[in-house]
Design a protein around this motif. Structure first.
Motif, PDB file in Angstrom:
ATOM      1  N   ILE A  98       0.801  -1.143   0.116  1.00 40.17           N
ATOM      2  CA  ILE A  98      -0.001  -0.154  -0.019  1.00 40.17           C
ATOM      3  C   ILE A  98       0.874   1.183   0.017  1.00 40.17           C
ATOM      4  N   PHE A  99       0.247   2.229  -0.963  1.00 36.72           N
ATOM      5  CA  PHE A  99       1.211   3.358  -0.733  1.00 36.72           C
ATOM      6  C   PHE A  99       0.465   4.734  -1.003  1.00 36.72           C
ATOM      7  N   SER A 100       0.847   5.735  -0.409  1.00 38.38           N
ATOM      8  CA  SER A 100      -0.060   6.923  -0.552  1.00 38.38           C
ATOM      9  C   SER A 100       0.891   7.968  -1.556  1.00 38.38           C
ATOM     10  N   PHE A 101       0.407   8.928  -2.346  1.00 36.88           N
ATOM     11  CA  PHE A 101       0.990   9.832  -3.111  1.00 36.88           C
ATOM     12  C   PHE A 101       0.093  10.854  -3.374  1.00 36.88           C
ATOM     13  N   ASN A 102       0.840  12.016  -4.116  1.00 45.17           N
ATOM     14  CA  ASN A 102       0.115  13.177  -4.528  1.00 45.17           C
ATOM     15  C   ASN A 102       0.390  13.462  -5.979  1.00 45.17           C
ATOM     16  N   ILE A 103       0.037  14.486  -6.631  1.00 48.82           N
ATOM     17  CA  ILE A 103       0.065  14.666  -8.066  1.00 48.82           C
ATOM     18  C   ILE A 103       1.795  14.817  -8.509  1.00 48.82           C
ATOM     19  N   GLY A 104       2.442  15.365  -7.236  1.00 55.33           N
ATOM     20  CA  GLY A 104       4.110  15.541  -7.415  1.00 55.33           C
ATOM     21  C   GLY A 104       4.780  14.502  -7.200  1.00 55.33           C
ATOM     22  N   THR A 105       4.259  13.243  -6.830  1.00 57.21           N
ATOM     23  CA  THR A 105       5.178  12.040  -6.631  1.00 57.21           C
ATOM     24  C   THR A 105       5.639  11.619  -7.657  1.00 57.21           C
ATOM     25  N   PHE A 106       5.000  11.224  -8.876  1.00 60.27           N
ATOM     26  CA  PHE A 106       5.396  10.867 -10.213  1.00 60.27           C
ATOM     27  C   PHE A 106       5.418  11.877 -11.467  1.00 60.27           C
ATOM     28  N   ASN A 107       6.442  11.716 -11.789  1.00 59.55           N
ATOM     29  CA  ASN A 107       6.583  12.980 -13.095  1.00 59.55           C
ATOM     30  C   ASN A 107       5.239  12.753 -14.070  1.00 59.55           C
ATOM     31  N   SER A 108       4.936  11.411 -14.296  1.00 54.31           N
ATOM     32  CA  SER A 108       3.887  11.003 -15.219  1.00 54.31           C
ATOM     33  C   SER A 108       2.854   9.805 -14.462  1.00 54.31           C
ATOM     34  N   LEU A 109       1.973  10.060 -13.967  1.00 58.29           N
ATOM     35  CA  LEU A 109       0.987   9.190 -13.486  1.00 58.29           C
ATOM     36  C   LEU A 109       0.563   8.118 -14.372  1.00 58.29           C
ATOM     37  N   ASN A 110       0.310   8.857 -15.509  1.00 59.32           N
ATOM     38  CA  ASN A 110      -0.266   8.043 -16.716  1.00 59.32           C
ATOM     39  C   ASN A 110       0.527   7.043 -17.039  1.00 59.32           C
ATOM     40  N   LYS A 111       1.875   7.187 -17.107  1.00 62.09           N
ATOM     41  CA  LYS A 111       2.994   6.060 -17.537  1.00 62.09           C
ATOM     42  C   LYS A 111       3.009   5.304 -16.528  1.00 62.09           C
ATOM     43  N   MET A 112       2.615   5.725 -15.259  1.00 64.13           N
ATOM     44  CA  MET A 112       2.756   4.701 -13.946  1.00 64.13           C
ATOM     45  C   MET A 112       1.456   3.627 -14.305  1.00 64.13           C
ATOM     46  N   VAL A 113       0.559   4.035 -14.692  1.00 65.49           N
ATOM     47  CA  VAL A 113      -0.699   3.277 -14.798  1.00 65.49           C
ATOM     48  C   VAL A 113      -0.257   2.333 -16.019  1.00 65.49           C
ATOM     49  N   SER A 114       0.302   2.977 -16.955  1.00 65.81           N
ATOM     50  CA  SER A 114       0.323   2.005 -18.050  1.00 65.81           C
ATOM     51  C   SER A 114       1.482   0.775 -17.783  1.00 65.81           C
ATOM     52  N   SER A 115       2.403   1.122 -16.923  1.00 67.94           N
ATOM     53  CA  SER A 115       3.539   0.286 -16.463  1.00 67.94           C
ATOM     54  C   SER A 115       2.778  -0.879 -15.806  1.00 67.94           C
ATOM     55  N   GLY A 116       1.476  -0.637 -15.223  1.00 66.18           N
ATOM     56  CA  GLY A 116       0.956  -1.770 -14.436  1.00 66.18           C
ATOM     57  C   GLY A 116       1.369  -2.077 -13.046  1.00 66.18           C
ATOM     58  N   VAL A 117       1.703  -0.960 -12.423  1.00 67.47           N
ATOM     59  CA  VAL A 117       2.101  -1.038 -11.135  1.00 67.47           C
ATOM     60  C   VAL A 117       1.036  -1.005 -10.310  1.00 67.47           C
ATOM     61  N   PHE A 118      -0.330  -0.467 -10.393  1.00 65.25           N
ATOM     62  CA  PHE A 118      -1.462  -0.425  -9.825  1.00 65.25           C
ATOM     63  C   PHE A 118      -2.251  -1.517  -9.838  1.00 65.25           C
ATOM     64  N   TYR A 119      -2.965  -2.075  -8.725  1.00 67.02           N
ATOM     65  CA  TYR A 119      -3.987  -2.972  -8.777  1.00 67.02           C
ATOM     66  C   TYR A 119      -5.148  -2.574  -8.888  1.00 67.02           C
ATOM     67  N   ASP A 120      -6.041  -2.996  -9.827  1.00 66.49           N
ATOM     68  CA  ASP A 120      -7.279  -2.713  -9.936  1.00 66.49           C
ATOM     69  C   ASP A 120      -8.261  -2.895  -8.770  1.00 66.49           C
ATOM     70  N   LEU A 121      -8.706  -1.926  -8.193  1.00 63.40           N
ATOM     71  CA  LEU A 121      -9.553  -2.060  -7.034  1.00 63.40           C
ATOM     72  C   LEU A 121     -10.952  -2.301  -7.362  1.00 63.40           C
ATOM     73  N   GLU A 122     -11.386  -1.807  -8.500  1.00 69.73           N
ATOM     74  CA  GLU A 122     -12.673  -1.995  -8.919  1.00 69.73           C
ATOM     75  C   GLU A 122     -13.553  -3.024  -8.751  1.00 69.73           C
ATOM     76  N   PRO A 123     -13.132  -4.301  -8.846  1.00 72.37           N
ATOM     77  CA  PRO A 123     -13.749  -5.583  -8.618  1.00 72.37           C
ATOM     78  C   PRO A 123     -14.215  -5.761  -6.899  1.00 72.37           C
ATOM     79  N   LEU A 124     -13.622  -4.859  -6.074  1.00 72.75           N
ATOM     80  CA  LEU A 124     -13.753  -5.104  -4.712  1.00 72.75           C
ATOM     81  C   LEU A 124     -14.801  -3.791  -4.217  1.00 72.75           C
ATOM     82  N   ILE A 125     -15.151  -2.994  -5.158  1.00 76.23           N
ATOM     83  CA  ILE A 125     -16.077  -1.786  -4.815  1.00 76.23           C
ATOM     84  C   ILE A 125     -17.197  -2.297  -4.896  1.00 76.23           C
TER      85      ILE A 125
END
Length: 447
Positions: A98-125
């Motif tokens: 688990i990690f917290s972050f803000n808009i200044g943490t990553f230079n490109s959040l969209n690239k981080m998404v594309s890299s696959g580092v985030f788990y998809d939480l939607e099935p749990l909502i």
């Protein structure tokens, strides 16, 4: 015909492969969840920044209530070090659960998404869970129907001033400036510096709340090089000259409060003001230092549309490599709970609507003056007063009427700031600035 048949076989094979892959994903998710549920214990790791008192307190409470869950936290003291460590480890396939972050943490959040580092939480909502939150903000972490992160708090760049300075129906920058100038004239205030307002104001915040659509990350489109955006940039230059820079504010003990009191400026922007705790304290400061009433307004728009945006202050996510999704998501839900969201150290506006309502009721109650008669703040000792119902209601109205919640890459924000500053400095025209921003943003979107 044979070629078509072969093509159909290939297509069906691909579909079966993806269906199988999706099934495996669900099976793995169910396996992780059920295993953790059966065992009743688990282990999660979390990285936190040293100043993040909210998550620190949440961990302490969660440990007491869930002694079977082992939480390993790593506290990083330096902001840049935290960002670098988190990015490096996630991209290497490691990092915390688990990690917290803000808009200044990553230079490109969209690239981080594309890299696959985030788990998809939607099935749990579940729907019952979503109903507790400001859905526009809560859902801004959904990309292509997958929920990669969840805001825990957010900003609205709210304008505050004294009652009677700005008209209640003012929504545009043009009318806002007229109101401030009229107030100055009617009160015979002569200003050599020409400043009208201060606070959290920048080219990016101005465009964020301009009412214009600027970027569509999913379509990889940008809309800066347009006639309307060029006019907005031109207008910004006029407004920029009325903005009091922060280096003047720091000369005053109470900053913008003292400047408004002496008539050096007449309004100020504060992105975190609508956190009920902040609003209560700010109103108490205005009452104590000026013996006057405070008023608040949504960010004015360029095109008089009345549209304005929120921006996540803090977000939380689960690592795609996490081996105990059940425990990780349970802790995420605890961070989003009313109990934790009401924490006085929450920097932005709580995403939990019930937390906002209860906090406003608490600060509007006359008993608050007895409970917190004197508060020690960065501005010194403050004699608190109950928050006026009118101000609390206005805060809720502003919160409930946001039109979007935008997360823009840090690299893109810097491009906007730098190229518009070049226009301010006379290095290019507004049209050239818009064209430069468009070109650079499109390069990033197409990388």
């Amino acid at each position: 015909m044979k070629s078509l048949k072969n093509t159909m076989v290939i297509v069906l094979s691909i579909l079966l492969f993806f269906l199988s892959a999706c099934s495996n994903h669900v099976d793995k998710l169910e396996h992780r969840v059920s295993e953790a549920s059966i065992n009743g214990n688990g282990r999660i790791t979390i990285y936190i920044q040293e100043h993040d008192r909210v998550i620190k307190e949440a961990i302490n409470i969660y440990r007491v209530r869930n002694p079977q869950i082992e939480i390993d936290e790593l506290i990083v003291y330096d902001y840049d070090e935290y960002n670098t460590k988190l990015y490096t480890e996630l991209m290497a396939g490691n990092g915390p659960d688990i990690f917290s972050f803000n808009i200044g943490t990553f230079n490109s959040l969209n690239k981080m998404v594309s890299s696959g580092v985030f788990y998809d939480l939607e099935p749990l909502i579940v729907p019952e869970m979503v109903s507790n939150f400001n859905t526009i903000v809560f859902d801004c972490g959904i990309i292509d129907n997958k929920r990669f992160f969840i805001p825990t708090s957010y900003f609205i760049n709210t304008l505050w001033t004294l009652e009677g300075v700005v008209g209640q129906n003012t929504t545009s920058w043009e009318q806002f400036v007229v109101d401030l100038k009229n107030y100055r004239i009617h009160n015979n205030i002569n200003l050599d510096n020409g400043y009208l307002f201060s606070g959290t104001f920048s080219a990016y915040y101005y465009l964020l709340n301009s009412g214009l659509e600027l970027i569509n990350y999913q379509k990889k489109e940008a809309y800066f090089y347009t006639e309307e955006c060029t006019r907005a940039i031109n207008k910004y230059k006029e407004i920029y000259n009325m903005y009091c820079p922060n280096d003047r504010l720091i000369k005053y003990k109470l900053g913008d409060y003292d400047m408004i009191k002496e008539g050096s400026i007449f309004a100020s922007f504060n992105a975190a003001l609508l956190n009920p705790n902040n609003l209560w304290l700010s109103n108490s400061i205005v009452n104590q230092s000026m013996n006057l009433k405070m008023d608040i307004f949504a960010p004015p728009s360029f095109n008089s549309s009345g549209k304005y945006s929120a921006e996540p202050a803090s977000l939380i996510a689960v690592n795609s490599k996490c081996m105990d999704i059940k425990c990780a998501f349970d802790f995420v839900k605890f961070i989003l709970s009313k109990e934790i969201q009401k924490n006085k150290d929450m920097q932005g506006i709580p995403v939990n609507n019930e937390a906002i309502t209860e906090l406003l009721e608490k600060f509007e109650n006359n008993d608050i003056e007895k409970e917190y008669k004197i508060i020690n703040t960065n501005y010194g000792q403050i004699h608190t007063i109950p928050l006026p119902n009118k101000l609390g209601h206005k805060a809720e109205t502003i919160i409930n009427n946001i039109n979007s919640c935008q997360i823009n890459d840090k690299d893109i924000i810097l491009i906007i700031e730098n190229d518009i500053q070049d226009f301010i400095d006379g290095k290019c025209t507004a049209k050239q600035a818009a064209e430069n921003i468009q070109r650079k943003v499109m390069l990033i979107l197409n990388e």
